[in-house]
Design an enzyme around this catalytic site. Sequence first.
Site, PDB file in Angstrom:
ATOM      1  N   GLU A 215     -22.675-124.474  40.142  1.00 19.71           N
ATOM      2  CA  GLU A 215     -23.519-125.343  39.335  1.00 19.71           C
ATOM      3  C   GLU A 215     -22.863-126.726  39.168  1.00 19.71           C
ATOM      4  OE1 GLU A 215     -26.738-124.470  35.974  1.00 19.71           O
ATOM      5  OE2 GLU A 215     -25.764-122.924  37.112  1.00 19.71           O
TER       6      GLU A 215
ATOM      7  N   ALA B  87     -36.873-121.769  30.471  1.00 15.24           N
ATOM      8  CA  ALA B  87     -37.101-121.245  29.125  1.00 15.24           C
ATOM      9  C   ALA B  87     -35.806-121.176  28.322  1.00 15.24           C
ATOM     10  CB  ALA B  87     -37.736-119.859  29.204  1.00 15.24           C
ATOM     11  N   GLY B  88     -34.693-121.560  28.940  1.00 16.74           N
ATOM     12  CA  GLY B  88     -33.408-121.476  28.247  1.00 16.74           C
ATOM     13  C   GLY B  88     -32.841-120.064  28.274  1.00 16.74           C
TER      14      GLY B  88
ATOM     15  N   ASP C 199     -23.343-118.324  30.443  1.00 12.41           N
ATOM     16  CA  ASP C 199     -24.476-117.687  31.105  1.00 12.41           C
ATOM     17  C   ASP C 199     -24.045-116.779  32.258  1.00 12.41           C
ATOM     18  OD1 ASP C 199     -25.590-119.411  29.338  1.00 12.41           O
ATOM     19  OD2 ASP C 199     -26.606-120.672  30.813  1.00 12.41           O
TER      20      ASP C 199
ATOM     21  N   GLU D 193     -23.886-122.123  20.169  1.00  3.74           N
ATOM     22  CA  GLU D 193     -24.580-122.901  21.209  1.00  3.74           C
ATOM     23  C   GLU D 193     -23.811-124.191  21.474  1.00  3.74           C
ATOM     24  OE1 GLU D 193     -26.620-121.464  23.381  1.00  3.74           O
ATOM     25  OE2 GLU D 193     -28.133-121.031  21.865  1.00  3.74           O
TER      26      GLU D 193
ATOM     27  N   SER E   7     -30.935-119.683  36.263  1.00  3.85           N
ATOM     28  CA  SER E   7     -30.028-120.150  37.320  1.00  3.85           C
ATOM     29  C   SER E   7     -28.755-119.305  37.350  1.00  3.85           C
ATOM     30  CB  SER E   7     -29.716-121.633  37.166  1.00  3.85           C
ATOM     31  OG  SER E   7     -29.289-121.902  35.867  1.00  3.85           O
TER      32      SER E   7
HETATM   33  C1  GLA Z   1     -26.652-123.809  29.021  1.00  2.00           C
HETATM   34  C2  GLA Z   1     -25.306-123.740  29.741  1.00  2.00           C
HETATM   35  C3  GLA Z   1     -24.295-122.921  28.934  1.00  2.00           C
HETATM   36  C4  GLA Z   1     -24.222-123.355  27.489  1.00  2.00           C
HETATM   37  C5  GLA Z   1     -25.630-123.474  26.884  1.00  2.00           C
HETATM   38  C6  GLA Z   1     -25.609-124.041  25.504  1.00  2.00           C
HETATM   39  O1  GLA Z   1     -27.257-122.545  29.002  1.00  2.00           O
HETATM   40  O2  GLA Z   1     -25.439-123.184  31.021  1.00  2.00           O
HETATM   41  O3  GLA Z   1     -23.031-122.995  29.556  1.00  2.00           O
HETATM   42  O4  GLA Z   1     -23.516-124.561  27.359  1.00  2.00           O
HETATM   43  O5  GLA Z   1     -26.481-124.271  27.688  1.00  2.00           O
HETATM   44  O6  GLA Z   1     -24.982-123.175  24.624  1.00  2.00           O
END
Ligand code: GLA
Length: 380
Positions: A159, A122-123, A171, A34, A127
């Site tokens: 983004e 929610a992570g 992502d 992460e 997007s």
């Molecule tokens: C978000 C960002 C990713 C990454 C995560 C953390 O999801 O879009 O690029 O940096 O946070 O791991």
Amino acid sequence: MDYNILNEEMDLHFGRNKETVTYFAPGRINLIGEHTDYNGGFVFPGAVEQGIAVSIVPNGTKRVHLWAKDLQQSTWFDLGDNKMPENMHFRYVYGVVCELMARGVKVKGFDAVYMGDVPLGAGMSSSAALESCFALALNDLFDGGLDRMTLARVGQAAEHNYVGTMCGIMDQFISLHGREGSLVRLDCRSGEYEYFPWHPKGYKLVLVNSCVKHELVGSPYNDRRRSCEHVAQLAGVETLRDCTWEKLEELKSQVGEEDYKRAKYVLGEYDRVMAVCDALQKDDYETVGKQMYLTHEGLSKDYEVSCEEIDFLVEEARRCGVTGSRIMGGGFGGCTINLVKDELYDNFIATAKAKFNEKYGHEPVVYPVIISDGAHKCEA
Ligand code: GLA
């Protein structure tokens, strides 16, 4: 997801649905790694079954019309017009269109309706799902010829340049490269990646959403990135991937306490991803879980991207004997990702719901993880 709804919406808002094409792009989980992507490190994500679907039809003009079904909002803009939509949400799509055109894709006017089931904030990267869905659909529709890695970069650039979150590549990459039943280890420095079949016998992966809204735009996400870049610069390397523990210790007094902690987390996370890769070769999920807890500790205490509600969920997980638990994604709220033994699953979910409700007045939402395919065209 019921794609027929998109056709009905297309009919309702744009009065035709015959020549539409429909695309889907998923959100993601990340097992470990992460805040390593923008530091040139490794990530270990997988695509999930939740995502965004869009139906598109060229309209023979220079205008783009968008209908966001979930928001019940619409907008339009003219191609080549550099006035961004006022509503932040539409800038993701506007940005993708601009970034495709900047790479030579001859995007023409179109009507589009879209909807999704990735919980917002929610992570799980709603997007990136939105960006990847439009990037793939428009690239196909207008014969752009861009490969999937370039499309991921299109989403990331949208983004950066139109939304203002200086995100890494994880992502968008996984939304476009996910594979059913496999996690992917991506080396964010070289762009090389490898699929790892993910069938942990006797364990389940589950997300627990604190419902604390995670909003990376305007969050300290960009500050974290700046701290890392600051330390990398002082260390004389391009990214923290190339900074050693010795070098970091040497710079300790120079970088300041806060940036030191940020870099310490990132260097530690590199080691944890490696430990997880080794453990996975041996089906040693107990080690995987231990590393997840350590990651959480780092994200909470050194990187400082957790929050009280999430720390509470991780502690409950630990108390219930869950193998591994940590905050997932950008942070500042959202979900925990949990690796749980089958026989402990029901008790963990019931306890987490009850205890969280008792303390915060509402239940967290639970999503069992199903590792799924990346973005694709949906056959009618
Ligand atoms: C978000 C960002 C990713 C990454 C995560 C953390 O999801 O879009 O690029 O940096 O946070 O791991």
